[in-house]
Motif scaffolding. Sequence first.
Motif, PDB file in Angstrom:
ATOM      1  N   LEU A  67     -14.607  -2.918  11.311  1.00  0.00           N
ATOM      2  CA  LEU A  67     -13.901  -4.130  11.719  1.00  0.00           C
ATOM      3  C   LEU A  67     -12.993  -3.949  12.924  1.00  0.00           C
ATOM      4  CD1 LEU A  67     -12.989  -5.534   8.193  1.00  0.00           C
ATOM      5  CD2 LEU A  67     -14.605  -6.521   9.826  1.00  0.00           C
ATOM      6  N   VAL A  68     -12.261  -2.839  12.997  1.00  0.00           N
ATOM      7  CA  VAL A  68     -11.312  -2.669  14.097  1.00  0.00           C
ATOM      8  C   VAL A  68     -12.019  -2.631  15.457  1.00  0.00           C
ATOM      9  CG1 VAL A  68      -9.610  -1.112  15.105  1.00  0.00           C
ATOM     10  CG2 VAL A  68      -9.539  -1.604  12.658  1.00  0.00           C
ATOM     11  N   GLY A  75     -11.687  -9.031  21.807  1.00  0.00           N
ATOM     12  CA  GLY A  75     -10.394  -9.398  22.359  1.00  0.00           C
ATOM     13  C   GLY A  75      -9.398  -9.906  21.341  1.00  0.00           C
ATOM     14  N   MET A  76      -9.576  -9.551  20.067  1.00  0.00           N
ATOM     15  CA  MET A  76      -8.656  -9.990  19.018  1.00  0.00           C
ATOM     16  C   MET A  76      -7.581  -8.926  18.814  1.00  0.00           C
ATOM     17  SD  MET A  76     -11.393 -11.372  16.189  1.00  0.00           S
ATOM     18  CE  MET A  76     -12.583 -12.661  16.618  1.00  0.00           C
ATOM     19  N   PRO A  77      -6.314  -9.259  19.032  1.00  0.00           N
ATOM     20  CA  PRO A  77      -5.246  -8.264  18.879  1.00  0.00           C
ATOM     21  C   PRO A  77      -5.042  -7.898  17.414  1.00  0.00           C
ATOM     22  CG  PRO A  77      -4.295 -10.432  19.239  1.00  0.00           C
ATOM     23  CD  PRO A  77      -5.781 -10.580  19.433  1.00  0.00           C
ATOM     24  N   LEU A  78      -4.566  -6.699  17.164  1.00  0.00           N
ATOM     25  CA  LEU A  78      -4.318  -6.260  15.795  1.00  0.00           C
ATOM     26  C   LEU A  78      -2.935  -6.658  15.300  1.00  0.00           C
ATOM     27  CD1 LEU A  78      -6.045  -2.759  15.709  1.00  0.00           C
ATOM     28  CD2 LEU A  78      -6.906  -4.988  14.953  1.00  0.00           C
ATOM     29  N   VAL A  79      -2.224  -7.465  16.077  1.00  0.00           N
ATOM     30  CA  VAL A  79      -1.012  -8.138  15.608  1.00  0.00           C
ATOM     31  C   VAL A  79      -1.314  -9.632  15.645  1.00  0.00           C
ATOM     32  CG1 VAL A  79       1.415  -8.597  16.028  1.00  0.00           C
ATOM     33  CG2 VAL A  79       0.501  -6.309  16.460  1.00  0.00           C
ATOM     34  N   GLY A 199      -9.942  -7.777  10.120  1.00  0.00           N
ATOM     35  CA  GLY A 199      -9.673  -6.620  10.965  1.00  0.00           C
ATOM     36  C   GLY A 199      -8.216  -6.195  10.914  1.00  0.00           C
ATOM     37  N   VAL A 200      -7.305  -7.160  10.964  1.00  0.00           N
ATOM     38  CA  VAL A 200      -5.877  -6.863  10.908  1.00  0.00           C
ATOM     39  C   VAL A 200      -5.516  -6.218   9.574  1.00  0.00           C
ATOM     40  CG1 VAL A 200      -3.582  -7.922  10.798  1.00  0.00           C
ATOM     41  CG2 VAL A 200      -5.199  -8.634  12.564  1.00  0.00           C
ATOM     42  N   VAL A 201      -5.981  -6.816   8.475  1.00  0.00           N
ATOM     43  CA  VAL A 201      -5.643  -6.321   7.141  1.00  0.00           C
ATOM     44  C   VAL A 201      -6.149  -4.893   6.939  1.00  0.00           C
ATOM     45  CG1 VAL A 201      -6.170  -6.594   4.687  1.00  0.00           C
ATOM     46  CG2 VAL A 201      -5.451  -8.568   6.038  1.00  0.00           C
TER      47      VAL A 201
END
Length: 321
Positions: A67-68, A75-79, A199-201
């Motif tokens: 996922l990361v 382009g999806m930030p991890l915050v 991805g964030v989780v």
Amino acid sequence: MSGVGRYAPAGDTGRADSRETAIGIAWGLLVVLIWGVWVVSTRIGVKTTLRPIDIMLVRYLCASAVLVPLCLRRGMPLVAAGWRTTALLVVGAGAPFLFVSATGMKYAPASHIASVMIGSMPFFVAILTVLTTHERLRVSQYLGFALLLSGLSVFGLFDASGMPGEWRGHVLFLLAALMWAIYTLAMRRHGIGALHGAGVVNGWSLVLVLIVYAAAGHPHFSAAQWRDVGYQAIAQSLSAVVGLYAYGESVRRLGAARAAVLSALTPAMATMLAFFALGERPSMLTIAAVVLVTAGVMCASAKGTAQARPRLSPLGKQASH
């Protein structure tokens, strides 16, 4: 541009809404299947030499590897929507949630896990929805929640499995349900897409688990059978990747309350899977409680009118009208 053609005919709009609802229900039913498998597989895992923290490491290593990079490539930030919202997402559906729920699984059978934890999720979502948003609940939903609470009361008051410390498991399951409700509403309120949220989780959960390992100890993999590790890798990855994405899509298309309510069908699925995989034969009280929970789900998810909710794009942005 003239006003002609800006808006779809009412019939087309109705068909589009029905299609969105049908797709959302399909995603929700997939969640039911995946969560049923997750409950049984995690219950199997905690009965081996693997600790909850070991299961967490397997889960988040495998899920983050998929996922990361995918989120970063898109382009999806991890915050997501700020550090506060990111923390709510991770606590609600990430490593803290899994630690609480997996620890509770040491004390109660699979049917109690699914019914007390997953069955109570819609109740907590409803309470937080009323307190924090303008999304009003229907009369049928209140009736459904009353049935859900009746089923949960049977587990808590009458259907003791004889396992020592069972009440501890029930308390931890209720805490886990509250945590998941916070995750659900954070996703809904900030319009975070299913893939982005997953991805964030998983990414930040892996960081937390690695910090705990560095501070407290090492994996018990040397004492575990690699068959057990491999099984957990498959089952936990399915839940962490496909399950979180499917749940996010269900929330996006159905709304927070209806998506959480639909997922409460999991107790029936988990009870059936536990019978075949774990040999946990449900008592008549267990069956009665599962029927009450399922009836509450059907009632609370019945079609009706509610306050309008914003339409979201597949990536979680509010669509313009």
